[in-house]
Design a protein around this motif. Structure first.
Motif, PDB file in Angstrom:
ATOM      1  N   ILE A 256       0.820  -1.218   0.000  1.00 29.16           N
ATOM      2  CA  ILE A 256       0.000   0.000   0.000  1.00 29.16           C
ATOM      3  C   ILE A 256       0.855   1.269   0.000  1.00 29.16           C
ATOM      4  O   ILE A 256       0.553   2.237  -0.684  1.00 29.16           O
ATOM      5  N   HIS A 257       1.893   1.315   0.820  1.00 28.06           N
ATOM      6  CA  HIS A 257       2.856   2.425   0.865  1.00 28.06           C
ATOM      7  C   HIS A 257       2.206   3.790   1.068  1.00 28.06           C
ATOM      8  O   HIS A 257       2.494   4.756   0.353  1.00 28.06           O
ATOM      9  N   GLY A 258       1.323   3.871   2.058  1.00 35.90           N
ATOM     10  CA  GLY A 258       0.737   5.166   2.421  1.00 35.90           C
ATOM     11  C   GLY A 258      -0.351   5.659   1.505  1.00 35.90           C
ATOM     12  O   GLY A 258      -0.854   6.768   1.682  1.00 35.90           O
ATOM     13  N   GLY A 259      -0.756   4.843   0.533  1.00 37.95           N
ATOM     14  CA  GLY A 259      -1.768   5.265  -0.428  1.00 37.95           C
ATOM     15  C   GLY A 259      -3.178   4.999   0.066  1.00 37.95           C
ATOM     16  O   GLY A 259      -3.908   4.170  -0.498  1.00 37.95           O
ATOM     17  N   PHE A 260      -3.600   5.704   1.084  1.00 33.44           N
ATOM     18  CA  PHE A 260      -4.894   5.474   1.725  1.00 33.44           C
ATOM     19  C   PHE A 260      -6.052   5.668   0.756  1.00 33.44           C
ATOM     20  O   PHE A 260      -7.008   4.878   0.735  1.00 33.44           O
ATOM     21  N   LYS A 261      -5.984   6.714  -0.073  1.00 28.85           N
ATOM     22  CA  LYS A 261      -7.059   6.949  -1.045  1.00 28.85           C
ATOM     23  C   LYS A 261      -7.235   5.736  -1.960  1.00 28.85           C
ATOM     24  O   LYS A 261      -8.357   5.326  -2.273  1.00 28.85           O
ATOM     25  N   ALA A 262      -6.128   5.170  -2.401  1.00 27.77           N
ATOM     26  CA  ALA A 262      -6.179   4.030  -3.304  1.00 27.77           C
ATOM     27  C   ALA A 262      -6.708   2.786  -2.598  1.00 27.77           C
ATOM     28  O   ALA A 262      -7.434   1.984  -3.200  1.00 27.77           O
ATOM     29  N   LEU A 263      -6.360   2.608  -1.336  1.00 32.66           N
ATOM     30  CA  LEU A 263      -6.885   1.457  -0.593  1.00 32.66           C
ATOM     31  C   LEU A 263      -8.401   1.565  -0.460  1.00 32.66           C
ATOM     32  O   LEU A 263      -9.121   0.589  -0.702  1.00 32.66           O
ATOM     33  N   GLU A 264      -8.896   2.740  -0.085  1.00 31.97           N
ATOM     34  CA  GLU A 264     -10.345   2.920   0.010  1.00 31.97           C
ATOM     35  C   GLU A 264     -11.015   2.629  -1.329  1.00 31.97           C
ATOM     36  O   GLU A 264     -12.073   1.987  -1.380  1.00 31.97           O
ATOM     37  N   GLN A 265     -10.391   3.074  -2.394  1.00 33.14           N
ATOM     38  CA  GLN A 265     -10.958   2.880  -3.730  1.00 33.14           C
ATOM     39  C   GLN A 265     -11.049   1.396  -4.087  1.00 33.14           C
ATOM     40  O   GLN A 265     -12.082   0.914  -4.567  1.00 33.14           O
ATOM     41  N   VAL A 266      -9.991   0.639  -3.850  1.00 34.09           N
ATOM     42  CA  VAL A 266     -10.000  -0.771  -4.247  1.00 34.09           C
ATOM     43  C   VAL A 266     -10.875  -1.611  -3.324  1.00 34.09           C
ATOM     44  O   VAL A 266     -11.517  -2.575  -3.775  1.00 34.09           O
ATOM     45  N   LEU A 267     -10.966  -1.260  -2.053  1.00 33.86           N
ATOM     46  CA  LEU A 267     -11.896  -1.961  -1.161  1.00 33.86           C
ATOM     47  C   LEU A 267     -13.332  -1.765  -1.626  1.00 33.86           C
ATOM     48  O   LEU A 267     -14.151  -2.702  -1.588  1.00 33.86           O
ATOM     49  N   ASN A 268     -13.632  -0.571  -2.089  1.00 37.15           N
ATOM     50  CA  ASN A 268     -14.965  -0.282  -2.624  1.00 37.15           C
ATOM     51  C   ASN A 268     -15.214  -1.054  -3.921  1.00 37.15           C
ATOM     52  O   ASN A 268     -16.296  -1.628  -4.123  1.00 37.15           O
ATOM     53  N   ARG A 269     -14.233  -1.105  -4.785  1.00 39.02           N
ATOM     54  CA  ARG A 269     -14.392  -1.804  -6.058  1.00 39.02           C
ATOM     55  C   ARG A 269     -14.556  -3.308  -5.867  1.00 39.02           C
ATOM     56  O   ARG A 269     -15.212  -3.976  -6.674  1.00 39.02           O
ATOM     57  N   ALA A 270     -13.953  -3.839  -4.819  1.00 42.07           N
ATOM     58  CA  ALA A 270     -14.084  -5.263  -4.527  1.00 42.07           C
ATOM     59  C   ALA A 270     -15.337  -5.579  -3.716  1.00 42.07           C
ATOM     60  O   ALA A 270     -15.590  -6.747  -3.391  1.00 42.07           O
TER      61      ALA A 270
END
Length: 244
Positions: free
Chosen positions: A10-24
């Motif tokens: 993840i490397h600090g990419g919180f926005k991207a984690l939220e996005q992929v959790l939503n997409r999954a």
């Protein structure tokens, strides 16, 4: 129906984690296995760690230790930073914690202290950040940090003859120990891939979030996967670890 989902670096990419959790379409019924390297890269490491701490209270999660997580833990404990760490993402972590109070820092330190080095599920599937070198498996490693620094496992499967079968005499003994092995650590972008890569029984889920790639989530039973946007596009004013 509940799923077991494995999440790459993840490397600090919180926005991207939220996005992929939503997409999954992740729900509280899903089991989440994170492969480490939550820190160092993008600017939201503090928000990310706070989120993961809360997430652990809400559903079944396994948090694996990555090499960057161990480096940040060392900084939390000693307040000392080495040039190599700063060069490879540590600078973003230092900046992100400039205005974070000591209580929250201590909470994040405890989270990093309690990460697990590896996890084996009931179907003999191994999850760890990097790899292992010992022919008897990660439990027999002389140095515990091997499991979050080793690249030889991935290098081995990259170089393997794809025609070799597990029953063949020359099939690597390390691979026979587990049904499947899930790793991160070495970005698949190094082989010009931005999706999870399967070689032999090893799955690499680090799709280069620290650089130009996305964060990936893989369903370990169906092998379906979901991805965020390339993380750098969500942080247009930042450089991440570098521009590779």
């Amino acid at each position: 129906m509940s799923r077991t989902l494995v999440i790459g670096d993840i490397h600090g990419g919180f926005k991207a984690l939220e996005q992929v959790l939503n997409r999954a379409d992740v729900t509280k019924d899903d089991k989440l296995i994170f492969l480490g390297d939550y820190v160092d890269g993008w600017s939201e490491t503090p928000d990310l760690l706070s989120y993961l701490i809360q997430l652990k209270e809400e559903q079944d999660c396994v948090f694996i230790r990555g090499n960057h997580d161990d480096l940040v833990l060392g900084w939390f404990r000693t307040a000392k930073s080495n040039p190599k760490w700063l060069e490879h993402g540590g600078e973003s972590t230092l900046k992100a914690y400039q205005n974070i109070n000591s209580i929250l820092k201590d909470l994040h330190r405890l989270f990093l202290e309690n990460l697990t080095n590896y996890y084996v599920d009931e179907k003999n599937r191994l999850f760890l950040h990097a790899g292992f070198a010992n022919m008897h498996g990660p439990a027999s490693e002389f140095h515990s940090n091997t499991v979050y620094w080793d690249r030889t496992l991935w290098e081995m499967v990259l170089a393997m003859d794809t025609s070799i079968h597990p029953d063949d005499d020359f099939y690597p003994d390390r691979l026979k120990l587990f049904k499947e092995i899930y790793i991160g650590h070495t970005p698949t972008t190094r082989i010009n891939k931005t999706e999870p890569v399967n070689l032999a029984n090893v799955w690499n889920i680090d799709t280069g979030a620290a650089f130009k790639g996305p964060i990936s989530i893989l369903d370990i039973d169906t092998k379906n996967y979901w991805q965020s946007d390339p993380v750098y596009k969500l942080y247009p004013n930042e450089s991440g670890r570098n521009q590779n």
